[in-house]
Design a protein around this motif. Structure first.
Motif, short mmCIF file in Angstrom:
data_model
loop_
_atom_site.label_atom_id
_atom_site.label_comp_id
_atom_site.label_asym_id
_atom_site.label_seq_id
_atom_site.Cartn_x
_atom_site.Cartn_y
_atom_site.Cartn_z
N GLU A 111 -12.11 16.72 -3.03
CA GLU A 111 -11.50 15.60 -3.36
C GLU A 111 -11.26 14.32 -2.41
OE1 GLU A 111 -10.05 18.62 -3.57
OE2 GLU A 111 -10.26 19.17 -5.51
N PHE A 112 -11.20 14.79 -1.19
CA PHE A 112 -11.08 13.99 -0.02
C PHE A 112 -12.80 13.43 0.44
CE2 PHE A 112 -10.85 12.52 4.39
CZ PHE A 112 -10.04 11.47 4.09
N LEU A 113 -13.44 14.51 0.38
CA LEU A 113 -14.87 14.33 0.89
C LEU A 113 -15.65 13.42 -0.08
CD1 LEU A 113 -16.14 17.96 1.84
CD2 LEU A 113 -15.62 15.91 3.22
N ALA A 114 -14.85 13.21 -1.49
CA ALA A 114 -15.67 12.05 -2.26
C ALA A 114 -15.31 10.63 -1.85
CB ALA A 114 -14.92 12.32 -3.63
N LEU A 115 -14.25 10.58 -0.96
CA LEU A 115 -13.80 9.46 -0.52
C LEU A 115 -14.47 9.06 0.76
CD1 LEU A 115 -9.98 9.69 -1.08
CD2 LEU A 115 -11.64 8.34 -2.07
N ASN A 116 -14.49 10.16 1.86
CA ASN A 116 -14.88 10.03 3.12
C ASN A 116 -15.94 11.27 3.48
OD1 ASN A 116 -15.96 9.78 5.64
ND2 ASN A 116 -13.93 9.55 6.49
N PRO A 117 -17.31 11.26 3.12
CA PRO A 117 -18.07 12.25 3.31
C PRO A 117 -17.91 13.07 4.55
CG PRO A 117 -19.53 10.38 3.11
CD PRO A 117 -18.02 9.99 2.92
N PHE A 118 -17.51 12.49 5.65
CA PHE A 118 -17.51 12.88 6.96
C PHE A 118 -16.00 13.75 7.23
CE2 PHE A 118 -20.17 9.31 7.61
CZ PHE A 118 -21.39 10.03 8.06
N GLY A 119 -15.42 13.57 6.22
CA GLY A 119 -14.04 14.44 6.25
C GLY A 119 -13.15 14.12 7.34
N GLN A 120 -12.96 12.73 7.77
CA GLN A 120 -11.89 12.18 8.50
C GLN A 120 -11.09 11.41 8.16
OE1 GLN A 120 -14.99 10.90 11.27
NE2 GLN A 120 -14.94 12.87 12.69
N PHE A 167 1.01 -1.10 0.00
CA PHE A 167 -0.11 -0.01 0.11
C PHE A 167 0.81 1.26 0.05
CE2 PHE A 167 1.06 -0.66 4.40
CZ PHE A 167 0.96 0.46 5.20
N GLU A 168 0.34 2.45 -0.19
CA GLU A 168 1.10 3.61 -0.29
C GLU A 168 0.24 4.66 0.70
OE1 GLU A 168 0.93 6.47 -3.60
OE2 GLU A 168 0.02 4.81 -4.80
N ILE A 169 0.80 5.42 1.35
CA ILE A 169 -0.01 6.53 2.11
C ILE A 169 0.02 7.69 1.25
CG2 ILE A 169 0.16 8.03 4.21
CD1 ILE A 169 1.26 5.58 5.74
N VAL A 170 -1.02 8.05 1.01
CA VAL A 170 -1.48 9.28 0.53
C VAL A 170 -1.68 10.39 1.49
CG1 VAL A 170 -2.72 10.59 -1.43
CG2 VAL A 170 -2.39 8.16 -1.50
N PRO A 171 -0.75 11.57 1.57
CA PRO A 171 -0.90 12.48 2.64
C PRO A 171 -2.22 13.26 2.33
CG PRO A 171 1.46 12.40 1.74
CD PRO A 171 0.58 11.56 0.91
N VAL A 172 -2.89 13.42 3.56
CA VAL A 172 -3.93 14.52 3.70
C VAL A 172 -3.59 15.21 5.00
CG1 VAL A 172 -6.39 14.73 3.93
CG2 VAL A 172 -5.51 12.58 3.03
N ASP A 173 -3.22 16.66 4.58
CA ASP A 173 -2.81 17.61 5.76
C ASP A 173 -3.90 18.04 6.47
OD1 ASP A 173 -1.48 19.30 7.52
OD2 ASP A 173 0.17 19.61 5.74
N LEU A 174 -4.30 17.72 7.43
CA LEU A 174 -5.34 18.30 8.39
C LEU A 174 -5.07 19.93 8.65
CD1 LEU A 174 -6.30 15.41 10.93
CD2 LEU A 174 -6.70 15.48 8.64
N ARG A 175 -3.96 20.26 8.51
CA ARG A 175 -3.51 21.58 9.07
C ARG A 175 -3.94 22.48 7.97
NH1 ARG A 175 2.58 19.65 10.23
NH2 ARG A 175 1.98 18.96 8.24
N THR A 176 -3.95 21.91 6.89
CA THR A 176 -4.42 22.88 5.57
C THR A 176 -5.87 22.58 5.41
OG1 THR A 176 -3.77 21.24 4.04
CG2 THR A 176 -1.92 22.81 4.74
N GLY A 177 -6.58 21.87 6.04
CA GLY A 177 -8.02 21.62 5.79
C GLY A 177 -8.13 20.55 4.61
N ALA A 178 -7.23 19.90 4.04
CA ALA A 178 -7.38 18.94 2.96
C ALA A 178 -8.19 18.06 3.05
CB ALA A 178 -5.92 18.46 2.63
N HIS A 179 -8.72 17.66 4.20
CA HIS A 179 -9.64 16.71 4.67
C HIS A 179 -11.06 17.11 4.41
CE1 HIS A 179 -9.05 18.80 8.28
NE2 HIS A 179 -9.95 18.35 8.83
N LYS A 180 -11.18 18.50 4.36
CA LYS A 180 -12.67 18.97 4.12
C LYS A 180 -12.69 19.48 2.64
CE LYS A 180 -13.68 18.54 8.42
NZ LYS A 180 -14.68 17.65 8.89
N GLN A 181 -11.86 19.15 1.74
CA GLN A 181 -11.72 19.59 0.32
C GLN A 181 -12.66 18.65 -0.47
OE1 GLN A 181 -10.83 22.67 -0.76
NE2 GLN A 181 -10.65 22.85 1.56
#
Length: 218
Positions: A45-54, A29-43
């Protein structure tokens, strides 16, 4: 088949929880960085993977999953015949109990304690002594139950390492990097269990990928 992608921050205990099981199964597997400090988890692209943004989220071929414990159950079930057997049938009842104990008793106490002692200083904050004492006291009571149980069992579900043990490892690792590591060290059966599971080759591989901050200078 496209490579498995684990989305999140490599230092996140919930991401490490999933990486632990992937490595026990010997899965690439590879880890794809999602930087919480920049709010990337609320963008989007990521919300399409997890609509709860976590974090984390996992892409495994056409499957997209979120919630670390659900991901781990999926991995342990789908890849049952690969790597370490994490769902031993001989201990299924005890396994289910200790999976629940982790999520309902261990995690609610250890998570805020690790946040105060490990995460908060990394983001420029200072631990709140009241909250540290509160959660340390709560966790001590929980680990007293573990101490009794592990005095009669080698692993949480009995004689075999299982998903119940694996789901604890990321937060135990973080806890042992804080000034409250004594909560583990002062309980001989908990300490022996932790030293056993932490020495597993798959977990050593997991830990090697965690970007731990340098220890504070004396």
């Amino acid at each position: 088949m496209a490579p498995r992608k684990l989305y999140g921050m490599p230092l996140s205990p919930n991401v490490v929880r999933v990486a632990t099981v992937l490595n026990e199964k010997g899965l690439d597997f590879e880890i794809v960085p999602v930087d919480l400090r920049t709010g990337a988890h609320k963008q989007p692209e990521f919300l399409a993977l997890n609509p709860f943004g976590q974090i984390p989220a996992l892409e495994d071929g056409d499957e997209v999953l979120y919630e670390s414990r659900a991901i781990n159950r999926y991995i342990a079930s789908k890849y049952k015949s690969e790597g370490t057997a994490l769902l031993p049938e001989t201990a299924s009842a005890k396994l289910e109990v200790w999976l629940e104990v982790e999520s309902h008793h261990f995690y609610p106490s250890v998570s805020p304690l690790v946040y105060q002692l490990l995460v908060k200083p990394m983001i420029g904050g200072a631990p709140d002594p009241f909250l540290v004492d509160l959660h340390a006291h709560q966790l001590a009571k929980v680990l007293d139950v573990y101490e009794d149980h592990l005095s009669k069992n080698k692993y949480l579900a009995g004689d075999e390492f299982s998903l119940a043990d694996a789901n604890h490892m990321s937060y135990l690792f973080c806890l042992t990097k804080t000034p409250k590591a004594g909560l583990v060290d002062e309980r001989p059966h908990v300490k022996a269990w932790w030293e056993d599971i932490a020495a597993r080759p798959a977990f050593k591989k997991t830990v090697a990928a965690i970007p731990l901050p340098p220890p504070p200078s004396a």
